[in-house]
Design an enzyme around this catalytic site. Sequence first.
Site, PDB file in Angstrom:
ATOM      1  N   GLY A   1      11.165  19.259  95.454  1.00 43.38           N
ATOM      2  CA  GLY A   1      11.015  20.268  96.547  1.00 43.38           C
ATOM      3  C   GLY A   1      12.105  20.749  97.030  1.00 43.38           C
TER       4      GLY A   1
ATOM      5  N   SER B   1      11.366  20.810  91.117  1.00 44.43           N
ATOM      6  CA  SER B   1      11.714  22.325  91.104  1.00 44.43           C
ATOM      7  C   SER B   1      11.445  22.926  89.866  1.00 44.43           C
ATOM      8  CB  SER B   1      12.990  22.324  91.901  1.00 44.43           C
ATOM      9  OG  SER B   1      12.985  21.772  93.137  1.00 44.43           O
TER      10      SER B   1
ATOM     11  N   GLU C   1       7.009   9.935  96.097  1.00 49.81           N
ATOM     12  CA  GLU C   1       6.613  10.226  97.599  1.00 49.81           C
ATOM     13  C   GLU C   1       5.674   8.912  97.924  1.00 49.81           C
ATOM     14  OE1 GLU C   1       5.312  14.119  97.126  1.00 49.81           O
ATOM     15  OE2 GLU C   1       7.085  14.792  97.047  1.00 49.81           O
TER      16      GLU C   1
ATOM     17  N   GLY D   1       5.200  20.735  91.254  1.00 53.62           N
ATOM     18  CA  GLY D   1       4.808  20.439  92.606  1.00 53.62           C
ATOM     19  C   GLY D   1       4.537  21.748  93.107  1.00 53.62           C
ATOM     20  N   GLY D   2       5.336  22.464  93.969  1.00 51.44           N
ATOM     21  CA  GLY D   2       5.329  23.631  94.676  1.00 51.44           C
ATOM     22  C   GLY D   2       4.885  24.693  93.729  1.00 51.44           C
TER      23      GLY D   2
ATOM     24  N   GLU E   1      11.471  12.346  87.212  1.00 51.86           N
ATOM     25  CA  GLU E   1      11.536  13.355  88.277  1.00 51.86           C
ATOM     26  C   GLU E   1      12.775  12.706  89.418  1.00 51.86           C
ATOM     27  OE1 GLU E   1       7.833  15.638  89.242  1.00 51.86           O
ATOM     28  OE2 GLU E   1       7.607  13.681  90.552  1.00 51.86           O
TER      29      GLU E   1
ATOM     30  N   HIS F   1       4.537   8.136  91.979  1.00 50.82           N
ATOM     31  CA  HIS F   1       5.187   9.239  92.370  1.00 50.82           C
ATOM     32  C   HIS F   1       6.329   8.807  93.257  1.00 50.82           C
ATOM     33  CE1 HIS F   1       6.695  13.111  94.244  1.00 50.82           C
ATOM     34  NE2 HIS F   1       6.054  13.626  93.014  1.00 50.82           N
TER      35      HIS F   1
ATOM     36  N   ASN G   1       1.107  19.196  90.252  1.00 52.94           N
ATOM     37  CA  ASN G   1       0.863  17.996  91.437  1.00 52.94           C
ATOM     38  C   ASN G   1       0.625  18.810  92.858  1.00 52.94           C
ATOM     39  OD1 ASN G   1       0.867  15.828  93.129  1.00 52.94           O
ATOM     40  ND2 ASN G   1       3.016  15.333  92.691  1.00 52.94           N
ATOM     41  N   TRP G   2      -0.685  18.661  93.162  1.00 47.21           N
ATOM     42  CA  TRP G   2      -0.585  19.590  94.304  1.00 47.21           C
ATOM     43  C   TRP G   2      -0.493  19.084  95.627  1.00 47.21           C
ATOM     44  CZ3 TRP G   2      -6.479  22.404  93.379  1.00 47.21           C
ATOM     45  CH2 TRP G   2      -6.147  23.042  92.286  1.00 47.21           C
ATOM     46  N   LYS G   3      -0.264  17.722  95.502  1.00 44.27           N
ATOM     47  CA  LYS G   3       0.348  17.028  96.688  1.00 44.27           C
ATOM     48  C   LYS G   3      -0.895  16.920  97.771  1.00 44.27           C
ATOM     49  CE  LYS G   3       4.934  17.049  95.087  1.00 44.27           C
ATOM     50  NZ  LYS G   3       6.298  17.035  95.536  1.00 44.27           N
TER      51      LYS G   3
END
Length: 248
Positions: A173, A213, A97, A234-235, A167, A95, A10-12
């Site tokens: 993150g 993470s 977010e 993600g990251g 999640e 998600h 997930n590149w956000k």
Amino acid sequence: MMRKKIVAGNWKMNMSPAKAVALIGTLKDKINVTDVDVVVCPPYVALPAVLEAVKGTNIQVGAQNMYFEESGAYTGEIAPDMLVELGVKYVIIGHSERRQYFAETDVTVNKKVKKAIEHKLVPILCVGESLEEREQGITIDLVRLQTKVALKDVAAEDAKGVVIAYEPIWAIGTGRTATSAQAEEVCKAIREVVAEIYSQEVADAVRVQYGGSVNGANANELFNMGNIDGGLVGGASLKEEFVSIVNY
Ligand code: PGA
């Protein structure tokens, strides 16, 4: 029952089209697993470039969101058909977010899940608790409820194809990964609620990911738990480290 693992990046709100193509260039020759579904989810505007860049590889492409209407006066939104026309196969739905910053609720998540299925997009349905909810001891209750509402009026055959990403918000993150035992406990509970709604057969087919993470060092332990069928990353999906997660 052998479920195929699925690892999605997930590149956000990262990666312009040019940067996205460069990242695919870094990843593609190193990702050659065939027993894992590998998906990247770039921002909308990078989708065409990424779809082109992954041609001839086994990297698949997903969107990070979509709207639940077909077309019309919804400024700034993207319709399912637009994704389908590009060749997108997956779509992340709900998600945390999106729930937190863009007012998505279990009810809108349900509408989106149904709409994605109608258009033969695979929903990656996100559920998970906040730190406050975990400390209150309501994680399982909450995740069960999120799952139930999200799958309301979804037929059993369709539910089998849904990917559910557990999640925990406190792990996203933050570098604070859930332990494999914590992740397994909730992923198992998700599978149990799917069995209650539908049947054991559906529960055995549904793929449940862990996200929060995930990195090159912890992926192996997490993805080898009995109820964890891969991860939503993600990251660490923005760099070459994604390769070591996919090749866990
Ligand atoms: P993270 O994000 O891997 O950076 O924690 C996961 C996600 O939000 O999907």
